[in-house]
Every structure is written in C-alpha cells, then in structure tokens.
Design a protein around this motif. Sequence first.
Motif, PDB file in Angstrom:
ATOM      1  N   LYS A 116       0.813  -1.213   0.000  1.00 19.76           N
ATOM      2  CA  LYS A 116       0.000   0.000   0.000  1.00 19.76           C
ATOM      3  C   LYS A 116       0.847   1.264   0.000  1.00 19.76           C
ATOM      4  O   LYS A 116       0.327   2.365   0.145  1.00 19.76           O
ATOM      5  N   SER A 127      -2.011   4.517  -4.530  1.00 20.27           N
ATOM      6  CA  SER A 127      -3.340   5.113  -4.712  1.00 20.27           C
ATOM      7  C   SER A 127      -3.823   4.991  -6.147  1.00 20.27           C
ATOM      8  O   SER A 127      -3.033   4.953  -7.096  1.00 20.27           O
ATOM      9  N   ASP A 138      -5.492   7.295  -7.818  1.00 21.13           N
ATOM     10  CA  ASP A 138      -5.352   8.538  -8.578  1.00 21.13           C
ATOM     11  C   ASP A 138      -3.911   8.853  -8.957  1.00 21.13           C
ATOM     12  O   ASP A 138      -3.665   9.410 -10.024  1.00 21.13           O
ATOM     13  N   ASP A 174      -1.431   9.192   1.116  1.00 17.41           N
ATOM     14  CA  ASP A 174      -1.741   8.730  -0.243  1.00 17.41           C
ATOM     15  C   ASP A 174      -2.992   7.872  -0.266  1.00 17.41           C
ATOM     16  O   ASP A 174      -3.843   8.016  -1.154  1.00 17.41           O
ATOM     17  N   GLN A 175      -3.125   6.968   0.699  1.00 13.24           N
ATOM     18  CA  GLN A 175      -4.300   6.105   0.719  1.00 13.24           C
ATOM     19  C   GLN A 175      -5.579   6.863   1.052  1.00 13.24           C
ATOM     20  O   GLN A 175      -6.652   6.561   0.535  1.00 13.24           O
ATOM     21  N   ASN A 209      -5.780  10.297  -1.956  1.00 12.76           N
ATOM     22  CA  ASN A 209      -5.652   9.966  -3.375  1.00 12.76           C
ATOM     23  C   ASN A 209      -6.251   8.619  -3.738  1.00 12.76           C
ATOM     24  O   ASN A 209      -6.251   8.243  -4.911  1.00 12.76           O
ATOM     25  N   ASN A 210      -6.753   7.908  -2.742  1.00 13.85           N
ATOM     26  CA  ASN A 210      -7.322   6.598  -3.025  1.00 13.85           C
ATOM     27  C   ASN A 210      -8.753   6.493  -2.507  1.00 13.85           C
ATOM     28  O   ASN A 210      -9.712   6.645  -3.263  1.00 13.85           O
ATOM     29  N   TYR A 211      -8.918   6.288  -1.208  1.00  7.43           N
ATOM     30  CA  TYR A 211     -10.251   5.978  -0.703  1.00  7.43           C
ATOM     31  C   TYR A 211     -11.234   7.134  -0.772  1.00  7.43           C
ATOM     32  O   TYR A 211     -12.448   6.909  -0.815  1.00  7.43           O
ATOM     33  N   SER A 215     -11.162   9.218  -3.292  1.00  8.59           N
ATOM     34  CA  SER A 215     -11.250   9.498  -4.724  1.00  8.59           C
ATOM     35  C   SER A 215     -12.591   9.019  -5.277  1.00  8.59           C
ATOM     36  O   SER A 215     -13.067   7.935  -4.923  1.00  8.59           O
ATOM     37  N   ALA A 233     -10.608   5.007   4.517  1.00  5.06           N
ATOM     38  CA  ALA A 233      -9.867   6.267   4.625  1.00  5.06           C
ATOM     39  C   ALA A 233      -9.799   6.712   6.082  1.00  5.06           C
ATOM     40  O   ALA A 233      -8.735   7.093   6.592  1.00  5.06           O
ATOM     41  N   ARG A 268      -8.774  16.631   2.274  1.00  2.00           N
ATOM     42  CA  ARG A 268      -7.546  16.764   1.477  1.00  2.00           C
ATOM     43  C   ARG A 268      -6.768  18.018   1.875  1.00  2.00           C
ATOM     44  O   ARG A 268      -5.549  17.976   2.058  1.00  2.00           O
ATOM     45  N   ARG A 285      -2.418  16.708  -1.732  1.00  2.00           N
ATOM     46  CA  ARG A 285      -3.366  16.920  -2.841  1.00  2.00           C
ATOM     47  C   ARG A 285      -3.990  18.302  -2.742  1.00  2.00           C
ATOM     48  O   ARG A 285      -4.592  18.650  -1.734  1.00  2.00           O
TER      49      ARG A 285
END
Length: 416
Positions: free
Chosen positions: A116, A120, A122, A196-197, A200-202, A204, A238, A309, A359
Amino acid sequence: MKKNLLLLSSIASLLFISCSSDDDGLELSECVDGDCDPIESTIDNPDSYTFTRDNESTVSFGGQTTRLKMGDEILSAFTDVTSTSEQILSMYAHEEGANDFEDADLNASDKSVRSKTAASADFFATNATDQAVIRADFDGWISAQVDEVFPNWEVAAAAGTAGQIADGSSTRYINAQGLEYNQAFNKGLIGALTIDQVVNNYLSTAVLDEGDNVADNDANVVVEGEVYTNMEHKWDEAYGYVYGLNADAANPNDDLGADSFLNKYIGRVEGDDDFAGIADEIFQAFKLGRAAIVAKQYDVRDAQAEIIREKLSEVIGIRAVYYLQQGKNSLDQEAPDHGGAFHDLSEGYGFVYSLQFTRKTNSSEPYFTKEEVDAFLVDLMDDGENGLWDVEATTLDAISADIAAKFNFTLEQAAE
C-alpha cells in the motif's frame, strides 16, 4: 444552533445550505435568488463516528488498523540492532503466515505495508515507474540502517562517520551525513501510506464511485456477507488510516497520538495555537461525509473529501516547515546542538518527502511534484560533502519559505 455548509455543485446557479433540524440531522435546502425550499433528503449527522444498519455497526477498517500496527513494529525494528535487513524487509513486505511480527494476528494477516506504499488509484494506478522508485527508497532506508548504522551502534558519530549522538537525554543513531534513517522511513511513510491512501485513493471518486457503488449505495445493497455498502466501506477505510488505533475510534480526538503516523501529527498541529481547531475540522468532515453517503448526498460527500484533502495536506506542510526551522535553531547557537538538530532535520526530511503525496483541493495535482520534492531533498544534503553536518540556515529558510508559500499558513506560524 444554525450551521451553514457551502456545498460543491455542478449547477453554478444553485446554492445548497445545510442547517440543523429538530432531529439533529442536516436538512438540505435548495436556494435560488434567495428563496429556499427544503429538499426531501436529510443528512442525519451523528455526534460521533457511529453508523448502524439493522442495529449493527457498519463501520469497518480492520485492514487499516493492521497496517498501522505493522508500521509501529517495523519502526521498533529500526532500533533493534539484532535485526537483519532481511527480517525488516520481510516485515515491510509481509506475506500471510510469515513469522515476521511479535503480534501473532499480524503474522496471520494477508496485509502488508509495502503493498500500500505509493499505491493510490489517482496517483499511481498508471504510474508504476514512480511507484517502484518510491518503494525502493523505503527498502533502501531499511537496508542502510542495518548496513551503515547498526555496525556503528556504539561509535560516536562525527561528520562523515555514522554512529550515535546525544540529543538531550536521548540517543540518536545517524548515518555519515547526519540523517536518521528511521525518521526518514517513519515520516516518509506518513505520506506514502496514510496520506496517499486517504486523499488519493479511498476519498477518490474513482474508488468511491467505482463500478456499481453508486447504484448499490442508492439501493442499500450491502457487500456480500457484510452490513455495509461498498461506498460506506471505502470511506471508512480512509478514516481507518487516520484513526485506526484510537482507543475510541468513534471519538478519536480524545486521544490523538494513538499511533506513530498521521494521527500523532494531527495532534501536534492541533497543539499549536495558530492551528487549533484543525483536528475537529478533519474529524467533522470525515463524519459528515460518511453521513452524506448514508443520505445519498454525494455533493456533500465530495465537499467533505476536499476539506479532508486540504487539512491533511496542511498537516504535512506545517510539520515539514516546523522541523526544518527547529533544526536550524538548534544549529544556530554558539555551541550547536547537533543531536537535536539532526533529529529535527531527519523528521523534516521525511515530511518533505511526504509532500509529493499531498493533494490540492479541487485538483488532481499534489502541492509539490516528485521532481520538486527530490530537488528539496538534494538541497538539504548538498551544502557540503557531509550532508546535514554542513547544511546552511539559508538553505533551510529557502525550502521552508517555498513550502509555506503553497499553503494557507506562514513560515512563522509553522515554525513556532
């Protein structure tokens, strides 16, 4: 008490305002030219991060709690001189059933921290090149700790020589250039894993709205064998990267500092009078965003994701500046405190590294690109052949000023 919330909307002529209703929910109104009519849906925004379906909790983030625990054990191994690089690398890239951790539950898990890291949707789904470079950085810090620092564990550090150095009542262990690899790993992982997780990930839309997630959430279709919808679960994951080790995860601000990662440093920033209230802003956005998912109000959800963010990215920027300035202050004395300075600068190094995972709001871009971050890190280490032993105050000020300029805080606010 009436509260106003500006919501993002694709319809520029409409303004949605939420206000407390008699049942403690958020009643949405649609306003055109100052005339407001209630929308049928209401958001039941609870006092704590507590959500249920059929009297069962729908909140689940066990995988995140597991990785945070793994991270804490990996950090402990950085100061266990009996550890080998193979052992620590195996902890980082854990495989199910491997006897890597003291906690048997972690050994049984199919989770790992490395999988992980820089993972991410994104930022890295289509960027395998940078992902590989970033993961190699973390692998390298592990190997270097064992190969460079462990052999000199009892040696007094000096410019060009790895070893131990006093920092008040503490002892720090640095490489030949004054860098603590454990701090680079720890603070770098705050960005590469948790930030990042989360941002840019969860949070997103690519993850929240993936596949049939919206239709299933609209129809209250839960994941097979579970009591939550997939969208609810993604939001909770997240949340888990921020609050997964709090004693009461439903009310996490009661014990900020529950882990060695993002949670701890939200607490540190909250403790600065210039930024007091940021912890509640983050928590309230997580809570309202989750409530909005239950209410099927995705504009509200996305507005809260943008707040998260912004605020989590600010935490990284603030702490990067803070540690660079603290390190400068320790060096700027008649008798420089090298141990204290190198500890602060190593933490600053890790937070600077983490800037590439932040971000900008309403954007797909980080506050600083990987190239910009790499340039900062080079600047930190190249004022002389001995890295941090030779770093100049002008360099630390320049990097600090560049970071602060991208955020809504000043260098002076962050440095205190």
